[in-house]
Design a protein around this motif. Structure first.
Motif, PDB file in Angstrom:
ATOM      1  N   TRP A   1      42.221  32.095  20.064  1.00  0.00           N
ATOM      2  CA  TRP A   1      40.547  31.895  19.301  1.00  0.00           C
ATOM      3  C   TRP A   1      40.975  29.814  20.200  1.00  0.00           C
ATOM      4  CZ3 TRP A   1      36.188  33.530  17.364  1.00  0.00           C
ATOM      5  CH2 TRP A   1      36.608  35.123  17.281  1.00  0.00           C
ATOM      6  N   ILE A   2      42.334  29.811  20.492  1.00  0.00           N
ATOM      7  CA  ILE A   2      42.380  28.797  21.323  1.00  0.00           C
ATOM      8  C   ILE A   2      41.800  28.568  22.705  1.00  0.00           C
ATOM      9  CG2 ILE A   2      43.947  26.136  21.997  1.00  0.00           C
ATOM     10  CD1 ILE A   2      45.627  26.789  19.116  1.00  0.00           C
TER      11      ILE A   2
ATOM     12  N   PRO B   1      38.125  29.627  24.138  1.00  0.00           N
ATOM     13  CA  PRO B   1      36.847  28.403  24.587  1.00  0.00           C
ATOM     14  C   PRO B   1      37.324  27.679  25.543  1.00  0.00           C
ATOM     15  CG  PRO B   1      38.022  28.862  22.179  1.00  0.00           C
ATOM     16  CD  PRO B   1      39.204  29.761  22.872  1.00  0.00           C
TER      17      PRO B   1
ATOM     18  N   TYR C   1      34.284  22.328  25.763  1.00  0.00           N
ATOM     19  CA  TYR C   1      35.194  23.480  24.842  1.00  0.00           C
ATOM     20  C   TYR C   1      34.513  23.158  24.151  1.00  0.00           C
ATOM     21  CZ  TYR C   1      39.288  24.429  22.760  1.00  0.00           C
ATOM     22  OH  TYR C   1      40.707  25.508  22.620  1.00  0.00           O
TER      23      TYR C   1
ATOM     24  N   MET D   1      33.557  26.840  22.139  1.00  0.00           N
ATOM     25  CA  MET D   1      34.450  26.643  20.290  1.00  0.00           C
ATOM     26  C   MET D   1      33.477  27.574  19.788  1.00  0.00           C
ATOM     27  SD  MET D   1      37.114  26.956  18.893  1.00  0.00           S
ATOM     28  CE  MET D   1      38.228  26.218  19.581  1.00  0.00           C
TER      29      MET D   1
ATOM     30  N   THR E   1      33.048  31.392  18.063  1.00  0.00           N
ATOM     31  CA  THR E   1      33.696  30.738  16.405  1.00  0.00           C
ATOM     32  C   THR E   1      32.509  31.946  16.046  1.00  0.00           C
ATOM     33  OG1 THR E   1      32.803  28.993  15.957  1.00  0.00           O
ATOM     34  CG2 THR E   1      35.987  30.166  16.686  1.00  0.00           C
TER      35      THR E   1
ATOM     36  N   SER F   1      36.293  20.685  16.378  1.00  0.00           N
ATOM     37  CA  SER F   1      35.808  22.508  17.443  1.00  0.00           C
ATOM     38  C   SER F   1      37.412  23.093  16.617  1.00  0.00           C
ATOM     39  CB  SER F   1      36.889  21.814  18.804  1.00  0.00           C
ATOM     40  OG  SER F   1      35.619  21.577  19.228  1.00  0.00           O
TER      41      SER F   1
ATOM     42  N   LEU G   1      37.530  26.338  14.449  1.00  0.00           N
ATOM     43  CA  LEU G   1      39.552  27.181  14.175  1.00  0.00           C
ATOM     44  C   LEU G   1      39.722  27.446  13.371  1.00  0.00           C
ATOM     45  CD1 LEU G   1      40.795  28.806  16.867  1.00  0.00           C
ATOM     46  CD2 LEU G   1      42.084  26.703  16.085  1.00  0.00           C
TER      47      LEU G   1
END
Length: 482
Positions: A78-79, A82, A102, A106, A110, A458, A462
């Motif tokens: 998940w990092i 994106p 970004y 993100m 998400t 962002s 997350l």
């Protein structure tokens, strides 16, 4: 020593999958004659090469993940994804900075729905589709994560569904892998049905597909700055709202229904509480709009119903600028966005089951205080709620609001006003989309915010998507010591 090779191998596979997905918007731009299509091919080549190199470098490693590796992979995906998904938007004619790209990516993965893009009506079709694809992939990723990963990691009370997700599920299909496959098939089928219905009520095939993907994913990305309100159509809103609700219910229960347990949905306490809460809030808003804003009963139910469903489930569509309805509605919408949908769905927020666990535990504690010799056991779906689940849920709720306050303070230091900072963090942590005020409200975008605020938001998206603990556990020395 933590072996990172299985993590990098799996991560490389995810990157390759995302790279292949970029071919679809490239073909769409080419079909519509838009000159932006090479940006997707360049991004696909760069990200695909990166993913393949990761897989080749770790080929032959043990593919079985232990608990720490599962934590690390979940967060890494998940990092990094994106960061990869941002490339086409950064390369496109929209001329977004990498920070903005970004943030947008993100927000997509998400399924938050916040945007920095101004002028969606004139944006390249490939970019509009890419945003929808990100939310669609993020939606199914959230479902699989909620069923297969988070219960195992015992995060925020999700261990409550460990037995329900696997023991009960194995009676439907023999292995967890098959369950994920079946849910993915169901997810595709819901998307296709929604797209067909959208076309039948008047949307173009392109708009229908985009809104179908972002409705079932409870994401909220649209093809217009006016969101779903651009169509001013009761039929479009009803179709979208129906599939938003479908996406907000536990997908594992749909499988049980298909396998013969026809009342599985209606017997689930979480589903019943969710629907009752939703109906109550719709009626409250509708009455407010009729009494204080002069809406007819039809208008009140239409606009109040759609926007409450959209905000509570974390979708973030807006059929009108509800920021103009007055302080009562705005305040109510702000608190409603924290509620969320059901665990095991594409929706976000705190989740209904946590409120149920909290209230049932509080009731048992109060009864125990009044009658010290009595035995009061809180139950969920007929089963006793374990102590570790009660503690986990309480810890989650406390941590949720601590993070909300701390990040609001940090973002306010960037020069953002308190209303924007507080609602921005709230909507990011709950993965909803629009905030409050003229800047990031339902009629605004996050574009004017400073870059530092966008990076903080962002990060907030997350940790909100990964149920807080999955991210914060990386900052503990114990995790790295094993």
């Amino acid at each position: 020593m933590l072996d990172l090779r299985p993590v990098f191998y799996a991560l490389g596979a995810f990157v390759c999958m995302l790279a292949v997905s970029m071919l679809i918007p490239a073909l769409v731009d080419l079909f519509f004659g838009h000159p932006d299509w090479p940006t997707f091919l360049i991004a696909m080549f760069v990200s695909g090469s990166f993913g393949i190199m990761m897989m080749l470098a770790t080929q032959g490693s043990n593919k079985q993940l232990n608990l720490r590796q599962a934590f690390l992979l979940t967060i890494s995906v998940w990092i990094i994804l994106p960061a990869i998904a941002a490339l086409p938007m950064a390369f496109s004619i929209l001329d977004l900075s990498y920070t903005d790209a970004y943030f947008e990516a993100m927000s997509g993965l998400t399924t938050t729905g916040s945007t920095v893009i101004v002028g969606l009506d004139d944006a390249p079709p490939g970019i509009l589709l890419w945003r929808a694809i990100l939310q669609w992939l993020g939606g199914i990723g959230v479902v699989v994560m909620a069923i297969a990963i988070l219960p195992m990691l015992q995060i925020g009370g999700m261990q409550l569904f460990k037995t329900e997700s696997f023991d009960t599920s194995e009676k439907i299909l023999p292995r967890a892998g098959q369950i994920s496959g079946a849910i993915s098939g169901l997810y595709v089928a819901f998307t296709a049905i929604c797209a067909i219905l959208m076309m039948l009520v008047g949307l173009s095939p392109f708009d229908a597909i985009v809104h179908a993907m972002t409705s079932i994913a409870t994401g909220g990305f649209s093809t217009s700055d006016a969101s779903i309100g651009q169509y001013d159509s009761v039929a479009v809103e009803m179709v979208s709202m129906t599939f938003i609700l479908i996406g907000s219910l536990p997908f594992i229960l749909y499988l049980q229904v298909l396998r013969g347990r026809t009342l599985a949905l209606w017997r689930d306490q979480q589903v019943k509480t969710f629907l009752i809460a939703l109906l109550t809030l719709i009626l409250v808003v509708a009455v407010w709009l009729m009494v204080f804003k002069g809406f007819t009963i039809t208008e009140a139910l239409r606009y109040g119903g759609f926007n409450i469903v959209s905000i509570m489930t974390g979708t973030g569509y807006a059929s009108t600028d509800y920021g103009q309805w007055g302080s009562f509605s705005v305040t109510l919408f702000f608190f409603v966005m924290f509620i969320g949908g059901c665990a095991g769905s594409t929706s976000c927020g705190i989740k209904i089951f946590r409120f149920q666990v909290l209230f049932k535990s509080m009731k048992a504690w109060i009864n125990k205080t009044i009658q010290p010799n009595g035995v009061f056991i809180p139950r969920y779906n007929g089963s006793p709620i374990a102590r570790d689940v009660q503690s986990s849920v309480l810890s989650f709720l406390i941590l949720f609001f601590v993070i909300l306050i701390a990040l609001t303070f940090l973002i306010s230091l960037t020069g953002v006003d308190w209303v924007t900072a507080f609602s921005g963090v709230g909507t990011a942590l709950a993965n909803v989309g629009p905030g409050l005020g003229d800047i990031i409200g339902p009629a605004g975008t996050f574009k004017p915010l400073p870059d530092t605020a966008k990076w903080l938001l962002s990060f907030t998206m997350l940790i909100g998507r990964l149920e807080l603990f999955a991210v914060l556990v990386l900052f503990t020395p114990t995790f790295w010591r094993g």
